[in-house]
Design a protein around this motif. Structure first.
Motif, PDB file in Angstrom:
ATOM      1  N   ASN A  45     -12.245  61.399  33.638  1.00  0.00           N
ATOM      2  CA  ASN A  45     -12.191  60.407  32.575  1.00  0.00           C
ATOM      3  C   ASN A  45     -11.289  60.816  31.418  1.00  0.00           C
ATOM      4  OD1 ASN A  45     -14.326  58.249  33.350  1.00  0.00           O
ATOM      5  ND2 ASN A  45     -15.176  60.216  33.903  1.00  0.00           N
ATOM      6  N   ARG A  46     -10.677  61.987  31.542  1.00  0.00           N
ATOM      7  CA  ARG A  46      -9.761  62.485  30.507  1.00  0.00           C
ATOM      8  C   ARG A  46     -10.403  62.484  29.129  1.00  0.00           C
ATOM      9  NH1 ARG A  46      -3.859  61.485  31.774  1.00  0.00           N
ATOM     10  NH2 ARG A  46      -3.777  61.557  34.004  1.00  0.00           N
ATOM     11  N   GLN A  47     -11.676  62.827  29.082  1.00  0.00           N
ATOM     12  CA  GLN A  47     -12.383  62.853  27.801  1.00  0.00           C
ATOM     13  C   GLN A  47     -13.212  64.111  27.705  1.00  0.00           C
ATOM     14  OE1 GLN A  47     -14.869  59.426  27.293  1.00  0.00           O
ATOM     15  NE2 GLN A  47     -13.125  58.061  27.609  1.00  0.00           N
ATOM     16  N   PRO A  48     -13.413  64.613  26.494  1.00  0.00           N
ATOM     17  CA  PRO A  48     -14.309  65.752  26.355  1.00  0.00           C
ATOM     18  C   PRO A  48     -15.712  65.354  26.804  1.00  0.00           C
ATOM     19  CG  PRO A  48     -13.094  65.359  24.321  1.00  0.00           C
ATOM     20  CD  PRO A  48     -12.834  64.196  25.217  1.00  0.00           C
ATOM     21  N   ALA A  49     -16.439  66.298  27.372  1.00  0.00           N
ATOM     22  CA  ALA A  49     -17.802  66.017  27.765  1.00  0.00           C
ATOM     23  C   ALA A  49     -18.616  67.289  27.610  1.00  0.00           C
ATOM     24  CB  ALA A  49     -17.852  65.524  29.204  1.00  0.00           C
ATOM     25  N   GLY A  50     -19.927  67.138  27.656  1.00  0.00           N
ATOM     26  CA  GLY A  50     -20.801  68.290  27.580  1.00  0.00           C
ATOM     27  C   GLY A  50     -21.320  68.531  26.178  1.00  0.00           C
ATOM     28  N   ARG A  51     -21.768  69.729  25.952  1.00  0.00           N
ATOM     29  CA  ARG A  51     -22.373  70.109  24.682  1.00  0.00           C
ATOM     30  C   ARG A  51     -21.531  69.680  23.480  1.00  0.00           C
ATOM     31  NH1 ARG A  51     -26.468  74.201  23.729  1.00  0.00           N
ATOM     32  NH2 ARG A  51     -27.420  72.790  25.175  1.00  0.00           N
ATOM     33  N   GLY A  52     -22.210  69.029  22.516  1.00  0.00           N
ATOM     34  CA  GLY A  52     -21.512  68.641  21.296  1.00  0.00           C
ATOM     35  C   GLY A  52     -20.779  67.314  21.410  1.00  0.00           C
ATOM     36  N   THR A  53     -20.838  66.682  22.591  1.00  0.00           N
ATOM     37  CA  THR A  53     -20.218  65.370  22.722  1.00  0.00           C
ATOM     38  C   THR A  53     -21.290  64.360  23.103  1.00  0.00           C
ATOM     39  OG1 THR A  53     -19.789  65.468  25.089  1.00  0.00           O
ATOM     40  CG2 THR A  53     -18.156  66.460  23.647  1.00  0.00           C
ATOM     41  N   GLY A  54     -20.916  63.105  23.138  1.00  0.00           N
ATOM     42  CA  GLY A  54     -21.879  62.058  23.457  1.00  0.00           C
ATOM     43  C   GLY A  54     -22.112  61.915  24.952  1.00  0.00           C
ATOM     44  N   THR A  55     -21.353  62.638  25.758  1.00  0.00           N
ATOM     45  CA  THR A  55     -21.470  62.485  27.194  1.00  0.00           C
ATOM     46  C   THR A  55     -22.026  63.760  27.805  1.00  0.00           C
ATOM     47  OG1 THR A  55     -19.593  61.007  27.208  1.00  0.00           O
ATOM     48  CG2 THR A  55     -20.187  62.003  29.289  1.00  0.00           C
ATOM     49  N   LEU A  56     -23.115  63.627  28.542  1.00  0.00           N
ATOM     50  CA  LEU A  56     -23.719  64.768  29.213  1.00  0.00           C
ATOM     51  C   LEU A  56     -23.978  65.903  28.227  1.00  0.00           C
ATOM     52  CD1 LEU A  56     -21.288  64.510  32.199  1.00  0.00           C
ATOM     53  CD2 LEU A  56     -23.711  64.065  32.369  1.00  0.00           C
ATOM     54  N   GLY A  57     -24.473  65.523  27.075  1.00  0.00           N
ATOM     55  CA  GLY A  57     -24.677  66.491  25.994  1.00  0.00           C
ATOM     56  C   GLY A  57     -25.667  67.587  26.309  1.00  0.00           C
ATOM     57  N   SER A  58     -26.455  67.419  27.375  1.00  0.00           N
ATOM     58  CA  SER A  58     -27.466  68.435  27.654  1.00  0.00           C
ATOM     59  C   SER A  58     -26.893  69.620  28.408  1.00  0.00           C
ATOM     60  CB  SER A  58     -28.594  67.811  28.471  1.00  0.00           C
ATOM     61  OG  SER A  58     -28.092  67.421  29.720  1.00  0.00           O
ATOM     62  N   SER A  59     -25.594  69.562  28.758  1.00  0.00           N
ATOM     63  CA  SER A  59     -25.050  70.683  29.521  1.00  0.00           C
ATOM     64  C   SER A  59     -24.811  71.860  28.590  1.00  0.00           C
ATOM     65  CB  SER A  59     -23.765  70.270  30.222  1.00  0.00           C
ATOM     66  OG  SER A  59     -22.779  70.016  29.265  1.00  0.00           O
ATOM     67  N   GLU A  60     -24.552  73.004  29.180  1.00  0.00           N
ATOM     68  CA  GLU A  60     -24.486  74.228  28.379  1.00  0.00           C
ATOM     69  C   GLU A  60     -23.122  74.467  27.772  1.00  0.00           C
ATOM     70  OE1 GLU A  60     -25.859  77.783  30.168  1.00  0.00           O
ATOM     71  OE2 GLU A  60     -27.762  76.883  30.740  1.00  0.00           O
ATOM     72  N   LEU A  61     -22.107  73.842  28.357  1.00  0.00           N
ATOM     73  CA  LEU A  61     -20.762  74.108  27.874  1.00  0.00           C
ATOM     74  C   LEU A  61     -20.091  72.829  27.390  1.00  0.00           C
ATOM     75  CD1 LEU A  61     -21.231  76.297  30.342  1.00  0.00           C
ATOM     76  CD2 LEU A  61     -18.872  76.783  29.862  1.00  0.00           C
ATOM     77  N   LEU A  62     -19.103  73.046  26.553  1.00  0.00           N
ATOM     78  CA  LEU A  62     -18.259  71.933  26.131  1.00  0.00           C
ATOM     79  C   LEU A  62     -17.033  71.934  27.041  1.00  0.00           C
ATOM     80  CD1 LEU A  62     -17.268  69.804  24.081  1.00  0.00           C
ATOM     81  CD2 LEU A  62     -16.447  71.660  22.668  1.00  0.00           C
ATOM     82  N   HIS A  63     -16.755  70.776  27.646  1.00  0.00           N
ATOM     83  CA  HIS A  63     -15.635  70.704  28.580  1.00  0.00           C
ATOM     84  C   HIS A  63     -14.513  69.861  27.979  1.00  0.00           C
ATOM     85  CE1 HIS A  63     -17.944  72.382  31.979  1.00  0.00           C
ATOM     86  NE2 HIS A  63     -18.943  71.911  31.276  1.00  0.00           N
ATOM     87  N   TYR A  90     -20.394  73.797  17.693  1.00  0.00           N
ATOM     88  CA  TYR A  90     -20.000  72.604  18.444  1.00  0.00           C
ATOM     89  C   TYR A  90     -19.747  71.422  17.518  1.00  0.00           C
ATOM     90  CZ  TYR A  90     -21.388  75.042  22.671  1.00  0.00           C
ATOM     91  OH  TYR A  90     -21.483  75.930  23.694  1.00  0.00           O
ATOM     92  N   ARG A  91     -20.409  71.435  16.348  1.00  0.00           N
ATOM     93  CA  ARG A  91     -20.262  70.294  15.446  1.00  0.00           C
ATOM     94  C   ARG A  91     -19.362  70.622  14.262  1.00  0.00           C
ATOM     95  NH1 ARG A  91     -22.794  65.717  17.103  1.00  0.00           N
ATOM     96  NH2 ARG A  91     -24.287  66.208  18.722  1.00  0.00           N
ATOM     97  N   SER A  92     -18.826  71.836  14.224  1.00  0.00           N
ATOM     98  CA  SER A  92     -18.009  72.189  13.075  1.00  0.00           C
ATOM     99  C   SER A  92     -16.592  71.660  13.259  1.00  0.00           C
ATOM    100  CB  SER A  92     -18.018  73.709  12.886  1.00  0.00           C
ATOM    101  OG  SER A  92     -16.707  74.179  12.722  1.00  0.00           O
ATOM    102  N   THR A  93     -16.109  70.981  12.208  1.00  0.00           N
ATOM    103  CA  THR A  93     -14.759  70.398  12.300  1.00  0.00           C
ATOM    104  C   THR A  93     -13.736  71.478  12.543  1.00  0.00           C
ATOM    105  OG1 THR A  93     -15.474  69.673  10.134  1.00  0.00           O
ATOM    106  CG2 THR A  93     -13.790  68.342  11.236  1.00  0.00           C
ATOM    107  N   GLN A  94     -13.938  72.608  11.846  1.00  0.00           N
ATOM    108  CA  GLN A  94     -12.943  73.666  11.967  1.00  0.00           C
ATOM    109  C   GLN A  94     -12.841  74.168  13.392  1.00  0.00           C
ATOM    110  OE1 GLN A  94     -14.158  76.282   8.908  1.00  0.00           O
ATOM    111  NE2 GLN A  94     -12.234  76.053   7.808  1.00  0.00           N
ATOM    112  N   THR A  95     -14.014  74.432  13.976  1.00  0.00           N
ATOM    113  CA  THR A  95     -14.000  74.928  15.350  1.00  0.00           C
ATOM    114  C   THR A  95     -13.373  73.910  16.273  1.00  0.00           C
ATOM    115  OG1 THR A  95     -16.036  76.046  14.823  1.00  0.00           O
ATOM    116  CG2 THR A  95     -15.445  75.927  17.132  1.00  0.00           C
ATOM    117  N   ARG A  96     -13.754  72.637  16.073  1.00  0.00           N
ATOM    118  CA  ARG A  96     -13.223  71.618  16.970  1.00  0.00           C
ATOM    119  C   ARG A  96     -11.705  71.484  16.823  1.00  0.00           C
ATOM    120  NH1 ARG A  96     -16.854  68.264  19.765  1.00  0.00           N
ATOM    121  NH2 ARG A  96     -14.980  67.278  20.564  1.00  0.00           N
TER     122      ARG A  96
END
Lengths: 887, 231
Positions: free
Chosen positions: A584-602, A625-631
């Motif tokens: 889907n060419r979109q971020p997914a996983g931890r810290g995102t709205g999609t499959l947020g229960s996973s352990e990693l941010l993809h 995961y929610r810090s603007t700087q890190t993102r």
């Protein structure tokens, strides 16, 4: 811009339109059944439409339709194929959800999905159902769905103000925008209320009181108007789009753009929604910008999260989002606005008190002064915050507590010192000692402990030093001034020091980020191949973010972990999340709205040209995961990594192209060789046979024999050539599998000699093999081939009277086999090339080779892990040396 | 000249008309009576109907695998089968021999070679009782006395070496695959250890061959096995 410019759509617009139409064929169409409240009959209308489509021969399935036990809906579902729901367990309760995978696998033409705004149970793939719907659309499935007007993000606050009920389940406006068709399902409010009274309306889980609050005629009329207006606006848009695409001249709105600034204040959200509405009304693009100043790092973590949320909100409402770092907010905003051709800037009304305004002019004033041709819209900000805010994080008590303790200790020490020097100094000078304590605590402890130090210092000074001692009363009023001076100097110094320190902290943080980006780009630039590149990625990103990193690259149909930090293993689930993010060419996983229960941010590794893989990240600190700087840093890292990956892949491709070209050259040579080497013997054979057939009776016996011999020899040669070709092809195709066994070198030589028995005839061949040679592991058939080829060459190129020598020896690690002849040898410069394909030694009369024999030998010997070399012998002749490893 | 019925019958199985034509020509010496089949099923039918004395079988048949043809024939007949195959397919040869074929010829082959193989095979199959003493060139194996001499001089062999030599000698002229030899002499448990066989052959050659690099008696059939040369 002149009016003429708008008459005709620009080439870009036409192209965009064409592309959109092209994309339309692969992306499913969304049809929304829009209502203004529960009970207007959206589901019913949707099912009605579905039945109609089905009758027309479309493949329609009910992906998720909730009847809420209403018999009429149930009855209406009959005759439609229902995709079984997924049952997801959450806290011991099993809840039904749409089974997106099953729908995707079923691939209907049209899928019915009720209640677009629904929030999925935790543990589902997506947080929201509309995300599932987007996935279905992306897979080319048309979706019919239902939703109420109050669920649309940009209208959310208006609805809350109208009805007093905050709707938490929201849908981004872009879904409404991209809907191919919107069917407004409308009944008059009175009728709806009647239905409500008859119990025909199901309202999920809401208390009767709330229902009453919501379903008031006034509310319903307002909501109805809202939905009618919104639909009308959309129809208007479609009309305009149609006119543009058909080049119908008309009064187009000027190319305007709106910019909204957010600061992380609780009011930013309203500003964003206002900007969205403005942009909607004027049908123009809009931008959201956040300016980070050195001072803004002083903001609380809560504030950062708010900025992050605001930016995500703006993004979901369709804004172009940017974060800028600058010293002056106003300058940065104007700069950005000018670069983006923004014509209107939306800012909030200042809430600062008058005297602060006096000290520091508010942003609005600065903007107006700098804006030039840009309009500034000031939006009023009332104190009615309609949404509960996320709670501020726990104060860091442990750190500040020690700070306060130390500040008390400092004051005590200062007091003690004062008491010591009391006999020698005037009390006014002792103030300096307290001042020292204040400065020290400002330097070391931060703002608040420093203020405490100043305050306690004043008290202690009064109590212990200023006469009368040990009371707070003051004999001389002069000391009041000293107190005030001491306190204000303390506060000013500490606030200055703390500001300087914060600025330094911010600078250092920036510095670190820049440095880590620099290191990454340096290592990436140095990486010559995929392996070193990925190693650099995992190492650099891992270290600078204190995270574990994995890079997943596509291999065939699936993604595969190509590189990962140590102690990071990706389970099936994480792989599935990565797969989703990739597709889907979109971020997914931890810290995102999609499959947020996973352990990693993809995060997808994308460049403008291609999608390369996935970067999976596990941060050590959850808040990261929610810090603007890190993102933002991660964004920079992913884009750098993606570009480097693309570079490596491109260079790999270039290399392959080069190999391909070399191969083509070879193939041409092969073709030439084949046509030559196949034809020459054929010419001799057919010639000889032709003569024999025609003149069998007239030819002398001798001549007949001569012709037959020629034909036979040439046929032999043809056979050898074909064998060599087959062998070479198999070796090159990797079709040859070594079958290594322990072999006797004597036997090997014997087989080679036996194979060429006829050719050897009476020629002297000296075989000198020590009797105690060990057995060597090799593929005997292939190695015999090597010996046959070498022997064949020696026979061919050396004078018939000269001897050919075969010898072997061994040391601890290898076995050496040597072939020596007394032929003409090979020009020194060609010694290395003799093993190349189609290399031919200048041929003595009568002998001709295929140019393949030695390259086959090389291929076989190398497949055994050995080497083959050629050298000229002293005294003339050529020696071929084969070295085979013993183990 | 013996009548047509008395001549040894040869069944030629090949689907290539040119090969069939060639074989017909070269075998038409008056020594044999020729029969032919173009595919596996026809071959099986002909084998039963004609009762050939030798079958020349091409492994690449259009309708069924040559190895399967051999297995089906071997279910009821011990008729000698000579397999014809191309050089690149050593595996097929080994499979055919393991399945019960008696010999193989690699295409392209010489006519003399073909005729010699057919004659050897025919002779072996008509030989009823095995000779107690086998002579090949200067090598003599006296089976009842377990005595091996070369040019009249006795050679001392280990029991395994003797068994191997005897096995090859009994089947002189016939190829024995590695598997066949290993199974006969070392037992089925040693099938995965062909190096045992190679070492034994190497030792045996040192004792009976004049020049181990140009063996006269035990010939290596590359990738397939060994053969004792016949006479």
């Amino acid at each position: 811009m002149t009016f003429d410019d708008h008459k005709r759509p620009s080439p870009e617009a036409m192209l965009k339109r064409a592309l959109a139409e092209e994309a339309d064929t692969t992306i499913g169409k969304l049809k929304i059944f829009l209502g203004y409240a529960a009970g207007v009959g959206k589901t019913y209308s949707m099912l009605e439409a579905a039945h109609e489509r089905k009758r027309e021969g479309w493949d329609v399935v009910a992906a998720y339709v909730e009847s809420h036990g209403r018999a009429e809906t149930d009855a209406f579902l009959e005759g439609l194929e229902i995709v079984p729901k997924a049952h997801i367990e959450y806290h011991g309760v099993t809840l039904p959800e749409m089974d997106t995978d099953r729908v995707l696998a079923r691939r209907p033409q049209i899928a019915l999905v009720d209640e677009l705004a629904h929030t999925n149970v935790q543990g589902s793939r997506h947080e929201k159902r509309w995300q599932d719907v987007e996935e279905l659309l992306a897979a080319g499935i048309d979706v019919y769905t239902t939703v109420n007007i109050q669920h649309f993000e940009s209208l959310n606050d208006i609805v809350a103000r109208i009805t007093g009920v905050v709707v938490r389940e929201t849908v981004p406006d872009r879904l409404l925008d991209k809907a191919a068709e919107i069917r407004l399902v409308d009944i008059p409010p009175d009728e709806l209320l009647q239905r409500l009274r008859e119990g025909k309306v199901y309202i999920a889980g809401q208390a009767a009181q709330a229902v009453e609050k919501f379903f008031r005629t006034g509310n319903l009329i307002a909501l109805r108007e809202l939905s009618l207006r919104r639909t009308a606006a959309l129809v208007d848009d479609q009309m305009r789009a149609y006119m543009v695409s058909r080049e119908i001249p008309g009064p187009w709105p000027a190319a305007e753009r709106i910019l909204v600034c957010v600061s992380g204040s609780p009011f930013s959200e309203r500003l964003i929604r206002t900007a969205r509405r403005l942009s909607d009304e004027m049908n123009i693009p809009w931008f959201t910008v956040y300016v980070e100043t050195p001072g803004s790092s002083r903001h609380l973590q809560e504030n950062r999260e708010r900025v992050w949320k605001d930016l995500r909100l703006a993004e979901s409402l369709g804004a172009h989002v940017a974060t800028i770092t600058a010293t002056s907010v106003a300058n940065a905003v104007i700069d950005y606005a000018e670069k983006q051709n923004v014509t209107k800037i939306v800012v909030g009304k200042p809430t600062k008190s008058r005297w602060r305004e006096f000290l520091l002019p508010p942003l609005v004033d600065q903007l107006i002064r700098l804006s030039g041709a840009i309009d500034i819209y000031v939006v009023s900000i009332q104190a009615d915050i309609i949404r509960p805010r996320p709670q501020a994080p726990e104060p860091k008590t442990s750190i500040s507590l020690t700070g306060y303790i130390v500040s008390v200790a400092l004051v005590m020490a200062a007091t003690f010192l004062c008491l010591l020097v009391r006999p020698f100094l005037a009390p006014t000078n002792m103030v300096m000692i307290y001042l020292l304590a204040v400065v020290l605590s400002a330097l070391r402890l931060g703002l608040k402990p420093a203020i405490l130090t100043a305050f306690l210092g004043v008290l202690a000074f009064d109590f212990f030093v200023v006469p009368p001692q040990l009371t707070f009363s003051v004999a001389d009023t002069e000391y009041i001034l000293t107190f005030i001076a001491l306190f204000s100097v303390g506060v000013i110094i500490s606030s200055l020091v703390s500001k300087v320190r914060e600025r330094a902290d911010a600078v250092r943080e920036r510095e670190e980020q820049t440095a880590s980006l620099y290191y990454l780009s340096r290592d990436l630039a140095a990486a010559a191949n995929l392996e070193t590149l990925l190693a650099a990625v995992t190492k650099n990103i891992g270290e600078s973010l204190n995270a574990r990193i994995a890079v997943l690259l596509p291999e065939g149909e699936r993604l595969k972990v190509t590189a990962a930090s140590r102690e990071l293993a990706l389970g099936e689930k994480e792989l599935a999340v990565a797969e989703w993010a990739f597709r889907n060419r979109q971020p997914a996983g931890r810290g995102t709205g999609t499959l947020g229960s996973s352990e990693l941010l993809h995060l997808p590794l994308m460049t403008s040209a291609s999608l390369l893989g996935i970067l999976a990240v596990r941060l050590e600190v959850e808040s990261g995961y929610r810090s603007t700087q890190t993102r933002r840093l991660l964004d920079a890292f992913t884009s750098q990594t993606a570009m480097a990956l693309e570079r490596v892949q491109l260079s790999l491709r270039a290399e392959q192209a080069q190999i391909l070209q070399a191969r083509e050259t070879l193939e041409r040579a092969l073709l030439n060789s084949i046509s030559h080497d196949l034809r020459t013997p054929l010419v001799s054979i057919t010639g000889a046979l032709d003569t024999l057939r025609d003149k069998i009776h007239t030819l002398a016996d001798e001549a007949r024999l001569e012709l037959l011999d020629t034909a036979w020899e040439e046929a032999e040669r043809l056979n050898r050539f074909v064998s060599n070709l087959v062998e070479m092809t198999q070796l090159e195709a990797g079709a040859v599998k070594l079958r290594k066994e322990y072999c006797d070198i004597h036997d090997l030589a014997g087989c080679a000699l036996a194979a060429l028995e006829r050719r050897i005839g009476t020629r002297g061949i000296e075989v000198r093999l020590p009797p105690d040679l060990p057995m060597v592991r090799m593929d005997m058939t292939l190695m015999t081939q090597v010996l046959v080829n070498l022997l064949d060459n020696a026979l061919k190129y050396s004078p018939v009277t000269s001897p050919i020598e075969i010898s072997a020896s061994k040391d601890t690690t290898r076995m050496t086999i040597e072939f020596a002849d007394r032929g003409p040898g090979i020009p020194e410069k060609d010694l290395k090339r003799v093993f190349d394909k189609f290399y031919r030694i200048p041929v003595p009369e009568g002998a001709s080779g295929t140019g393949l024999g030695l390259s086959i030998c090389k291929g076989i010997v190398e497949a055994h892990g050995g080497v083959i070399m050629a050298e000229n012998r002293i005294g003339g002749g050529l020696k071929i040396i084969i070295e085979l490893p013993l183990h | 000249m013996p009548s047509e019925e008395k001549l040894p019958r040869i069944l030629v199985v090949d689907d290539e008309p040119s090969i069939l034509r060639f074989l017909r020509t070269v075998l038409n010496t008056g020594e044999f009576s020729l029969h032919q089949a173009e595919n596996g099923h026809a071959a099986l039918a002909a084998a039963a109907a004609v009762r050939p004395d030798v079958i020349l079988l091409d492994l690449g048949l259009p309708d069924m695998d040559g190895v399967e043809v051999i297995q089906r024939i071997r279910e009821w007949s011990q008729v000698p089968i000579i397999v014809l195959s191309v050089r690149e397919r050593e595996d097929d040869k080994v499979k055919a021999l393991d399945a019960g074929a008696d010999d193989y010829l690699t295409k392209p082959f010489g006519v003399a070679e073909l005729l010699a193989r057919i004659r050897v095979t025919l002779r072996r199959s008509t030989q009823q009782t095995p000779e107690p003493v086998v002579r090949v060139d200067e090598l003599e194996i006296d089976m009842p006395r377990r005595r091996v001499t070369i040019r009249g001089e006795e050679v001392q062999l280990t029991p395994t070496e003797y068994d191997l030599l005897r096995l090859l000698a009994i089947h002189a002229g016939k190829v024995l695959t590695h598997n066949q030899i290993l199974k006969q002499i070392w037992g089925p448990g040693h099938l995965e250890q062909p190096h045992v066989l190679r070492v034994t052959v190497s030792n045996l050659r040192r004792k009976i061959e004049q020049d181990v690099s140009r063996p006269r008696y035990i010939v290596t059939e590359l990738g397939v096995g060994y053969r004792m040369s016949s006479a």
